[in-house]
Write an enzyme that holds these catalytic residues in place. Structure first.
Site, mmCIF file in Angstrom:
data_model
loop_
_atom_site.group_PDB
_atom_site.id
_atom_site.type_symbol
_atom_site.label_atom_id
_atom_site.label_comp_id
_atom_site.label_asym_id
_atom_site.label_seq_id
_atom_site.Cartn_x
_atom_site.Cartn_y
_atom_site.Cartn_z
ATOM 1 N N ILE A 11 0.910 -1.301 -0.059
ATOM 2 C CA ILE A 11 0.038 -0.075 0.130
ATOM 3 C C ILE A 11 0.854 1.213 0.125
ATOM 4 O O ILE A 11 0.427 2.112 -0.794
ATOM 5 C CB ILE A 11 -1.013 -0.092 1.052
ATOM 6 C CG1 ILE A 11 -1.793 -1.387 1.179
ATOM 7 C CG2 ILE A 11 -1.849 1.079 1.116
ATOM 8 C CD1 ILE A 11 -2.550 -1.541 2.307
ATOM 9 N N ASP A 55 15.365 1.169 10.350
ATOM 10 C CA ASP A 55 14.254 0.547 11.200
ATOM 11 C C ASP A 55 13.713 1.506 12.096
ATOM 12 O O ASP A 55 14.352 2.217 13.056
ATOM 13 C CB ASP A 55 15.156 -0.854 12.128
ATOM 14 C CG ASP A 55 14.051 -1.705 12.176
ATOM 15 O OD1 ASP A 55 14.247 -2.800 11.671
ATOM 16 O OD2 ASP A 55 13.084 -1.189 13.078
ATOM 17 N N ALA A 78 4.846 1.448 7.798
ATOM 18 C CA ALA A 78 5.557 0.266 8.334
ATOM 19 C C ALA A 78 4.931 -0.416 9.316
ATOM 20 O O ALA A 78 4.815 0.266 10.358
ATOM 21 C CB ALA A 78 6.901 0.961 8.847
ATOM 22 N N THR A 121 -6.809 0.030 10.480
ATOM 23 C CA THR A 121 -7.517 -1.039 9.925
ATOM 24 C C THR A 121 -8.974 -1.475 10.384
ATOM 25 O O THR A 121 -9.068 -1.127 11.572
ATOM 26 C CB THR A 121 -6.541 -2.491 10.249
ATOM 27 O OG1 THR A 121 -7.300 -3.631 9.696
ATOM 28 C CG2 THR A 121 -6.306 -2.585 11.628
ATOM 29 N N TYR A 145 -2.843 -8.189 15.924
ATOM 30 C CA TYR A 145 -2.571 -7.399 15.183
ATOM 31 C C TYR A 145 -3.586 -6.322 15.011
ATOM 32 O O TYR A 145 -2.963 -4.944 15.248
ATOM 33 C CB TYR A 145 -2.890 -8.076 13.588
ATOM 34 C CG TYR A 145 -2.974 -6.792 12.385
ATOM 35 C CD1 TYR A 145 -1.798 -6.096 12.240
ATOM 36 C CD2 TYR A 145 -4.026 -6.804 11.589
ATOM 37 C CE1 TYR A 145 -1.909 -5.238 11.101
ATOM 38 C CE2 TYR A 145 -4.122 -5.806 10.559
ATOM 39 C CZ TYR A 145 -3.066 -5.101 10.437
ATOM 40 O OH TYR A 145 -3.231 -4.065 9.367
ATOM 41 N N LYS A 149 -2.708 -1.861 16.367
ATOM 42 C CA LYS A 149 -3.391 -0.772 15.600
ATOM 43 C C LYS A 149 -4.118 0.068 16.261
ATOM 44 O O LYS A 149 -4.328 1.309 16.260
ATOM 45 C CB LYS A 149 -4.016 -1.011 14.324
ATOM 46 C CG LYS A 149 -3.160 -1.995 13.234
ATOM 47 C CD LYS A 149 -2.452 -0.879 12.433
ATOM 48 C CE LYS A 149 -1.306 -1.617 11.404
ATOM 49 N NZ LYS A 149 -0.716 -0.577 10.551
ATOM 50 N N PHE A 173 -10.248 -1.423 4.476
ATOM 51 C CA PHE A 173 -11.122 -2.729 4.533
ATOM 52 C C PHE A 173 -10.178 -3.559 3.746
ATOM 53 O O PHE A 173 -9.114 -3.511 3.921
ATOM 54 C CB PHE A 173 -12.593 -2.611 4.165
ATOM 55 C CG PHE A 173 -13.389 -1.936 5.661
ATOM 56 C CD1 PHE A 173 -13.249 -0.888 6.171
ATOM 57 C CD2 PHE A 173 -14.328 -2.791 6.056
ATOM 58 C CE1 PHE A 173 -13.878 -0.353 7.147
ATOM 59 C CE2 PHE A 173 -15.161 -2.479 6.967
ATOM 60 C CZ PHE A 173 -14.823 -1.206 7.805
ATOM 61 N N LEU A 194 -6.852 -13.080 -0.549
ATOM 62 C CA LEU A 194 -7.662 -13.768 -1.530
ATOM 63 C C LEU A 194 -7.461 -13.619 -2.724
ATOM 64 O O LEU A 194 -7.108 -14.517 -3.616
ATOM 65 C CB LEU A 194 -9.236 -13.225 -1.209
ATOM 66 C CG LEU A 194 -10.299 -13.923 -2.046
ATOM 67 C CD1 LEU A 194 -10.284 -15.380 -1.692
ATOM 68 C CD2 LEU A 194 -11.601 -13.442 -1.888
ATOM 69 N N ARG A 286 -11.117 -20.217 8.106
ATOM 70 C CA ARG A 286 -9.980 -19.756 8.720
ATOM 71 C C ARG A 286 -10.441 -19.355 10.034
ATOM 72 O O ARG A 286 -11.363 -18.425 10.181
ATOM 73 C CB ARG A 286 -9.418 -18.939 7.807
ATOM 74 C CG ARG A 286 -8.028 -18.798 8.097
ATOM 75 C CD ARG A 286 -7.294 -17.716 7.101
ATOM 76 N NE ARG A 286 -8.183 -16.261 6.809
ATOM 77 C CZ ARG A 286 -7.839 -15.467 5.845
ATOM 78 N NH1 ARG A 286 -6.723 -15.642 5.284
ATOM 79 N NH2 ARG A 286 -8.253 -14.267 5.925
HETATM 80 N N1 UDP Z 1 -9.839 -16.540 1.783
HETATM 81 C C1 UDP Z 1 -9.984 -17.682 1.152
HETATM 82 N N2 UDP Z 1 -8.692 -18.134 0.517
HETATM 83 C C2 UDP Z 1 -7.378 -17.637 0.414
HETATM 84 C C3 UDP Z 1 -7.323 -16.392 1.057
HETATM 85 C C4 UDP Z 1 -8.599 -15.914 1.682
HETATM 86 O O1 UDP Z 1 -10.756 -18.029 0.761
HETATM 87 O O2 UDP Z 1 -6.469 -18.282 -0.019
HETATM 88 C C5 UDP Z 1 -10.957 -15.793 2.067
HETATM 89 C C6 UDP Z 1 -10.828 -15.778 3.643
HETATM 90 O O3 UDP Z 1 -11.179 -16.624 4.463
HETATM 91 C C7 UDP Z 1 -11.809 -14.251 3.874
HETATM 92 C C8 UDP Z 1 -11.501 -13.532 2.399
HETATM 93 O O4 UDP Z 1 -11.185 -14.482 1.626
HETATM 94 O O5 UDP Z 1 -13.130 -14.530 4.110
HETATM 95 C C9 UDP Z 1 -10.713 -12.440 2.360
HETATM 96 O O6 UDP Z 1 -9.243 -12.789 3.036
HETATM 97 P P1 UDP Z 1 -8.108 -11.846 2.891
HETATM 98 O O7 UDP Z 1 -7.021 -12.803 3.756
HETATM 99 O O8 UDP Z 1 -7.891 -11.456 1.816
HETATM 100 O O9 UDP Z 1 -8.511 -10.606 3.853
HETATM 101 P P2 UDP Z 1 -8.892 -10.584 5.337
HETATM 102 O O10 UDP Z 1 -10.575 -10.319 5.058
HETATM 103 O O11 UDP Z 1 -8.562 -11.646 6.140
HETATM 104 O O12 UDP Z 1 -8.360 -9.229 5.790
#
Ligand code: UDP
Length: 331
Positions: A11, A55, A78, A121, A145, A149, A173, A194, A286
Site C-alpha cells: 500500500i 528501522d 511500516a 485497519t 494485529y 493498531k 477494509f 484472497l 479460517r
Molecule cells: N480467503 C480464502 N482463501 C485464501 C485467502 C482468503 O478463502 O487463500 C478468504 C478469507 O477466508 C476471507 C476472504 O477470503 O473470507 C478475505 O481474506 P483476506 O485474507 O484476503 O483478507 P482479510 O479479510 O482476512 O483481511
C-alpha cells in the site's frame, strides 16, 4: 518533503506513486523486511524520491532521518500485518508495530513535525456488531494485529491532547488491485490475501486455490468483504494529508466502498478476468474470519471529499496484469 514509512511495501508504494505524480518530494524509510528494493527503484523513475533503509526500532536511524531531511509530514505504513502470525507471535507485533510507532512519534515531537497519516485497519473493530460498519462502531479487536493498531490510535489521541500532534487514522477494509499501469503491485511472501491467491493458482506451479469456508450465514455461504482499490486508497492518503495541512483536527475514517462481495463472487470475477476455469478446493473456515465486513464510508466522502472510483473488476484486472509481470520476474 513527505516521509513515507513502509513505502517499499504494497500500500505504501502505491501511495508514494500517487505523491510523486502530484509533484511531492518524498522520502521512503523502510527496513525492507517485507518491502522490496525493486519497488523503490521503480518508483525512483517517477519523481523526486529519496530512499533510506532503516528501522523504526533503531533510534539512531530515526534521529539522523529527521536531522538530515526537511520533513513536513509523515505517512506511516511500516508494520507487520499478518493476522495469523500475530496470534502465534504477538511479541513480534507489539514490539514492531507499537514500539516502532512510538519511536516515530517521539522523533516527530523532537523535530517539531506535527502531522501524521496512519495506516489503521477495520481489524480494530473486531467482530461486527452491525454492518455496514461506521466509525462509531465499538473497537474490540479479536487478534493482536488489530490490537496493535488500536493501541497506536489511542496513543495518537493522547499525543494530540498533550502535544498537538495531529493524526488522521485511515481504517482500511480489504485492499485490492495494483497500479493501473502495472508499474508496481502486491508482492507478499507468503501471500495470504484472497485475490492474489486466486490469481496465483492460474500460473504454472501455482497451488490449487483454497476457499476457507462455504458454510457462513451469507447469501452463498462464503464470507463477505468490502474490496477497496489500492489506487483509490492511495488518493485518500493525499486527501488526508491536505486535510491536516489545512488545519484539520485529529480524525479517523473508514476506507471501503460500502459494498460487499462474497468469496465466491470474487472467485467468479477472477475466472472472468483471466478467462480460465480455476481449480478450487473447499477448506474449513479460517480462524478469526467474521462472516461479513463492509464499510460505511460516508464520513470519508463528506469530510475528506474522497470518492472511490474503481470497481472490483478493475482491481482484479490490474492485480492480474501485475501478477503476470511478477511471475515473469520471479522465474
Ligand atoms: N480467503 C480464502 N482463501 C485464501 C485467502 C482468503 O478463502 O487463500 C478468504 C478469507 O477466508 C476471507 C476472504 O477470503 O473470507 C478475505 O481474506 P483476506 O485474507 O484476503 O483478507 P482479510 O479479510 O482476512 O483481511
Amino acid at each position: 518533503m513527505i516521509l513515507v514509512t513502509g513505502g517499499a511495501g504494497y500500500i505504501g508504494s502505491h501511495c508514494v506513486m500517487a505523491l510523486l505524480e502530484k509533484g511531492f518530494e518524498v522520502i521512503i524509510f523502510d527496513n525492507l523486511s517485507t518491502g522490496h528494493i525493486e519497488t523503490v527503484q521503480t518508483l525512483q523513475n517517477y519523481g523526486n524520491l529519496r530512499f533510506v533503509q532503516g528501522d523504526l526500532l533503531n533510534q539512531c536511524d530515526l534521529k539522523s532521518l529527521f536531522e538530515q531531511n526537511n520533513i513536513d509530514a509523515v505517512i506511516h505504513f511500516a508494520a507487520f500485518s499478518q493476522v495469523a502470525e500475530s496470534v502465534k507471535n504477538p511479541k513480534k507485533y507489539y514490539i514492531n508495530n507499537v514500539v516502532g510507532t512510538l519511536n516515530l512519534l517521539n522523533a516527530m515531537l523532537d523535530h517539531n513535525v506535527k502531522n501524521i497519516v496512519f495506516s489503521s485497519t477495520a481489524a480494530t473493530y473486531g467482530e461486527p456488531v452491525y454492518t455496514p460498519i461506521d466509525e462509531k462502531h465499538p473497537q474490540n479487536p479479536i487478534n493482536p494485529y488489530g490490537q496493535t493498531k488500536l493501541t497506536i490510535e489511542k496513543i495518537m489521541d493522547d499525543y494530540n491532547k498533550a502535544y498537538s500532534l495531529k493524526s488522521v487514522r485511515l481504517r482500511y477494509f480489504n485492499v485490492a488491485g495494483a497500479d493501473s499501469k502495472s508499474r508496481i503491485g502486491e508482492w507478499h511472501d507468503p501471500e495470504t490475501h484472497l485475490i492474489p491467491n486466486i490469481l496465483k493458482s492460474t500460473f504454472s506451479g501455482g497451488k490449487t486455490f483454497q476457499m476457507f469456508g462455504d458454510d457462513y450465514n451469507t447469501k452463498d455461504g462464503t464470507c463477505v468483504r468490502d474490496y477497496i482499490n489500492v489506487e483509490d486508497l492511495a488518493n485518500a492518503h493525499l486527501l488526508a494529508l491536505k486535510y491536516l495541512e489545512n488545519g484539520g483536527e485529529t480524525n479517523y475514517f473508514n476506507l471501503g466502498t460500502n459494498e460487499g462481495n462474497t468469496v465466491k463472487e470474487v472467485f467468479a470475477l477472477c475466472e472472468k478476468v483471466t478467462n480460465r476455469e480455476i481449480p478450487i478446493e473447499i477448506k474449513p473456515r479460517r480462524q478469526g474470519d467474521p462472516a461479513v465486513l463492509v464499510a460505511d464510508n460516508k464520513k470519508a466522502k463528506e469530510v475528506l471529499g474522497w470518492q472511490p472510483e474503481k470497481t472490483l473488476e478493475n482491481s482484479i484486472q490490474s492485480a492480474y496484469d501485475w501478477e503476470k509481470i511478477l511471475q515473469n520476474r520471479l522465474k
